[in-house]
Design a protein around this motif. Structure first.
Motif, PDB file in Angstrom:
ATOM      1  N   ALA A  74       1.225  -1.295   0.125  1.00 55.79           N
ATOM      2  CA  ALA A  74      -0.005   0.139   0.312  1.00 55.79           C
ATOM      3  C   ALA A  74       0.803   1.409   0.284  1.00 55.79           C
ATOM      4  CB  ALA A  74      -1.086  -0.290   0.871  1.00 55.79           C
ATOM      5  N   ALA A  75       1.914   1.236   0.914  1.00 56.58           N
ATOM      6  CA  ALA A  75       2.902   2.658   1.138  1.00 56.58           C
ATOM      7  C   ALA A  75       4.049   2.334  -0.444  1.00 56.58           C
ATOM      8  CB  ALA A  75       4.000   2.363   2.339  1.00 56.58           C
ATOM      9  N   ARG A  76       3.661   1.684  -1.101  1.00 52.45           N
ATOM     10  CA  ARG A  76       4.717   1.331  -2.656  1.00 52.45           C
ATOM     11  C   ARG A  76       3.290   1.719  -3.710  1.00 52.45           C
ATOM     12  NH1 ARG A  76       6.080   1.101  -7.208  1.00 52.45           N
ATOM     13  NH2 ARG A  76       7.409   0.288  -8.122  1.00 52.45           N
ATOM     14  N   PHE A  77       2.528   1.435  -3.749  1.00 55.22           N
ATOM     15  CA  PHE A  77       1.058   1.833  -4.347  1.00 55.22           C
ATOM     16  C   PHE A  77       0.331   2.895  -3.776  1.00 55.22           C
ATOM     17  CE2 PHE A  77       3.618  -1.954  -5.406  1.00 55.22           C
ATOM     18  CZ  PHE A  77       3.741  -2.038  -7.048  1.00 55.22           C
ATOM     19  N   PRO A  78      -0.434   3.770  -3.653  1.00 57.27           N
ATOM     20  CA  PRO A  78      -0.942   5.015  -3.163  1.00 57.27           C
ATOM     21  C   PRO A  78      -2.085   4.264  -3.974  1.00 57.27           C
ATOM     22  CG  PRO A  78       0.985   5.877  -4.566  1.00 57.27           C
ATOM     23  CD  PRO A  78       1.376   4.838  -4.746  1.00 57.27           C
ATOM     24  N   LEU A  79      -2.257   4.057  -4.980  1.00 54.62           N
ATOM     25  CA  LEU A  79      -3.604   4.584  -5.616  1.00 54.62           C
ATOM     26  C   LEU A  79      -4.517   2.963  -5.431  1.00 54.62           C
ATOM     27  CD1 LEU A  79      -2.841   6.837  -9.127  1.00 54.62           C
ATOM     28  CD2 LEU A  79      -4.164   7.130  -6.052  1.00 54.62           C
ATOM     29  N   LEU A  80      -3.804   1.900  -4.615  1.00 55.05           N
ATOM     30  CA  LEU A  80      -4.307   0.954  -4.883  1.00 55.05           C
ATOM     31  C   LEU A  80      -5.002  -0.073  -3.715  1.00 55.05           C
ATOM     32  CD1 LEU A  80      -4.047  -2.716  -6.298  1.00 55.05           C
ATOM     33  CD2 LEU A  80      -2.013  -2.924  -4.689  1.00 55.05           C
ATOM     34  N   ALA A  81      -6.001  -0.227  -4.205  1.00 53.05           N
ATOM     35  CA  ALA A  81      -6.943  -0.756  -2.884  1.00 53.05           C
ATOM     36  C   ALA A  81      -6.742  -2.513  -2.406  1.00 53.05           C
ATOM     37  CB  ALA A  81      -8.599  -0.821  -3.198  1.00 53.05           C
ATOM     38  N   ILE A  82      -6.311  -2.817  -1.003  1.00 52.48           N
ATOM     39  CA  ILE A  82      -5.958  -3.865  -1.445  1.00 52.48           C
ATOM     40  C   ILE A  82      -7.063  -4.762   0.019  1.00 52.48           C
ATOM     41  CG2 ILE A  82      -4.105  -5.045  -0.278  1.00 52.48           C
ATOM     42  CD1 ILE A  82      -1.980  -3.270  -0.662  1.00 52.48           C
ATOM     43  N   ARG A  83      -7.349  -5.867   0.091  1.00 52.16           N
ATOM     44  CA  ARG A  83      -8.319  -6.927   0.663  1.00 52.16           C
ATOM     45  C   ARG A  83      -7.465  -7.915   0.977  1.00 52.16           C
ATOM     46  NH1 ARG A  83      -9.934  -2.290  -0.066  1.00 52.16           N
ATOM     47  NH2 ARG A  83     -11.942  -1.468  -0.669  1.00 52.16           N
ATOM     48  N   ALA A  84      -7.543  -7.829   2.094  1.00 51.33           N
ATOM     49  CA  ALA A  84      -6.574  -8.914   2.356  1.00 51.33           C
ATOM     50  C   ALA A  84      -7.112  -9.796   3.470  1.00 51.33           C
ATOM     51  CB  ALA A  84      -4.834  -8.607   3.771  1.00 51.33           C
ATOM     52  N   VAL A  85      -6.765 -11.065   2.451  1.00 52.93           N
ATOM     53  CA  VAL A  85      -7.474 -12.395   3.578  1.00 52.93           C
ATOM     54  C   VAL A  85      -6.931 -13.234   3.969  1.00 52.93           C
ATOM     55  CG1 VAL A  85      -9.086 -13.859   2.276  1.00 52.93           C
ATOM     56  CG2 VAL A  85      -8.829 -11.645   1.198  1.00 52.93           C
ATOM     57  N   CYS A  86      -6.743 -13.450   5.026  1.00 53.73           N
ATOM     58  CA  CYS A  86      -6.448 -14.715   5.410  1.00 53.73           C
ATOM     59  C   CYS A  86      -7.484 -15.834   5.394  1.00 53.73           C
ATOM     60  CB  CYS A  86      -5.854 -14.336   6.927  1.00 53.73           C
ATOM     61  SG  CYS A  86      -5.540 -15.846   8.201  1.00 53.73           S
ATOM     62  N   ALA A  87      -6.646 -17.158   4.882  1.00 54.48           N
ATOM     63  CA  ALA A  87      -6.920 -18.019   4.905  1.00 54.48           C
ATOM     64  C   ALA A  87      -6.533 -19.310   4.133  1.00 54.48           C
ATOM     65  CB  ALA A  87      -7.857 -18.355   3.279  1.00 54.48           C
ATOM     66  N   ASP A  88      -6.782 -20.089   3.961  1.00 56.24           N
ATOM     67  CA  ASP A  88      -6.074 -21.399   3.089  1.00 56.24           C
ATOM     68  C   ASP A  88      -5.681 -21.778   1.985  1.00 56.24           C
ATOM     69  OD1 ASP A  88      -4.170 -23.977   2.291  1.00 56.24           O
ATOM     70  OD2 ASP A  88      -5.005 -25.146   4.054  1.00 56.24           O
ATOM     71  N   TYR A  89      -5.239 -21.278   1.389  1.00 56.51           N
ATOM     72  CA  TYR A  89      -5.610 -21.192   0.399  1.00 56.51           C
ATOM     73  C   TYR A  89      -5.478 -22.729  -0.644  1.00 56.51           C
ATOM     74  CZ  TYR A  89      -0.278 -21.623  -1.686  1.00 56.51           C
ATOM     75  OH  TYR A  89       0.541 -21.878  -1.539  1.00 56.51           O
ATOM     76  N   SER A  90      -4.700 -23.488   0.091  1.00 53.21           N
ATOM     77  CA  SER A  90      -4.980 -24.684  -1.044  1.00 53.21           C
ATOM     78  C   SER A  90      -6.008 -25.610  -0.372  1.00 53.21           C
ATOM     79  CB  SER A  90      -4.124 -25.957   0.296  1.00 53.21           C
ATOM     80  OG  SER A  90      -3.980 -25.927   1.116  1.00 53.21           O
ATOM     81  N   ALA A  91      -7.198 -25.198   0.487  1.00 52.98           N
ATOM     82  CA  ALA A  91      -8.467 -25.356   0.454  1.00 52.98           C
ATOM     83  C   ALA A  91      -9.576 -23.910  -0.418  1.00 52.98           C
ATOM     84  CB  ALA A  91      -8.396 -26.098   2.215  1.00 52.98           C
TER      85      ALA A  91
END
Length: 346
Positions: A148-165
């Motif tokens: 977010a600091a590197r890309f100030p125009l980027l919206a970020i939705r961080a998802v805590c999940a097990d991507y293998s399931a």
């Protein structure tokens, strides 16, 4: 199901967005969504794995704090080509990849890859929203705020999940089509049938027409492969043996690290690198109150890393509901980044 309906269906009533705390002003653009992934039951997995006739342990157990540092060191080794080669491909062809995925899309990254990899892709793609998915909450938030600091125009939705399931994404009905990024040849750590099932889940997540950009390590001279997993500095050996250190620390184990050795080799018949820990003597080991015997030469199988021909991987992807669109490789054909499109009929 239409894409809009699929997006609505993908919402989860218990998936509550939170603004992630930060002191650098990025909080308003980073939202954290916790799917509350089930923690790894290290004790159960270790006891079950050591109790098998052919002992094995899942490679996800490598990544405690020390193991993660050692793996980062591995990626810098002169023998270990995958990381630097994939970054080179992304830098050389990022614009063409962005054209395939569609600039302004919603980009889902499955697992936390190299910051250089995702930064290279984000710069070329300029997605409307970036959704990193990772099971490690702290690492996920740290990475999200750094981006977010590197890309100030980027919206970020961080998802805590097990991507293998199977997991849920915080999607909005008016967002454009999804695209996904799965770098690092992590697909090679799945046995082929598990890889097919994983790709099927990704295809359902993306929906018809969705695109996946995936790193795939290629078959090559076995000497190069064997060198990459048996570096002269012994970092990969330390990484493998650290698994026993973790068991000793967390599960009251009494493994003698000097009584085991790292072994990695290319199994040509199965087109995979295998990593093992070899018992150097007949011995008995206690873990969490249970005893396990080892014959001299007996191994604990700790990891596989499958290597594919381009046509072989595309056949696997086709069985999972994808169509191959484009492949980018380095000049030596060591590694590939492939763009797959979900078939209209899946």
């Amino acid at each position: 199901m239409t894409q809009r309906a699929a997006m609505k269906h993908a919402r989860h009533p218990d998936l509550q967005p939170e603004f992630a705390e930060s002191s650098d002003g990025t909080s308003e653009r980073v939202r954290f969504h916790d799917n509350h992934p089930t923690p790894t039951d290290v004790r159960a997995e270790v006891l079950a794995g050591l109790g098998q006739p052919n002992k094995r342990l899942p490679p996800k157990l490598f990544y405690d704090q020390a193991g993660s540092r050692l793996f980062d060191a591995i990626t810098e080794l002169p023998e270990y080509y995958p990381t630097r080669t994939e970054i080179g491909i992304l830098r050389a062809y990022g614009g063409a990849m962005a054209d395939r995925l569609g600039r302004g899309c919603v980009l889902v990254e499955l697992g936390s890859g190299s910051s250089l990899k995702i930064q290279t892709l984000l710069a070329a793609l300029e997605p409307q929203v970036y959704i990193p998915v990772d099971i490690s909450r702290d690492h996920l938030l740290e990475s999200a705020h750094a981006l977010a600091a590197r890309f100030p125009l980027l919206a970020i939705r961080a998802v805590c999940a097990d991507y293998s399931a199977s997991f849920q994404l915080p999607l909005e009905p008016d967002w454009p089509r999804l695209a996904a990024f799965f770098p690092g040849s992590s697909i090679g750590n799945f046995d082929p049938e598990d890889a097919r099932r994983f790709l099927e889940r990704v295809a359902r997540l993306l929906g018809p027409g969705g695109r996946l950009l995936i790193g795939v390590d290629l078959r090559k001279d076995p000497a190069l492969l064997n060198a990459a997993y048996n570096d002269v500095q012994g970092v990969t050996a330390a990484f493998n043996l650290n698994l026993l250190t973790r068991i000793n620390r967390e599960l009251e184990g009494n493994f003698d690290l000097d009584a085991f050795a790292h072994r990695a080799f290319f199994n040509d018949a199965r087109s995979r690198i295998e990593m093992h820990l070899v018992s150097l003597a007949e011995q008995r080991v206690r873990v969490s109150g249970q005893d396990f015997t080892f014959r001299e030469g007996e191994t604990i199988h700790t990891e596989n890393s499958y290597k594919y021909g381009v046509a072989d991987f595309q056949s696997l992807a086709r069985d999972a509901g994808f169509e191959a669109e484009q492949v980018w490789t380095d000049v030596a054909d060591l590694f590939s980044v492939q763009c797959l499109r979900v078939s209209d009929v899946t």
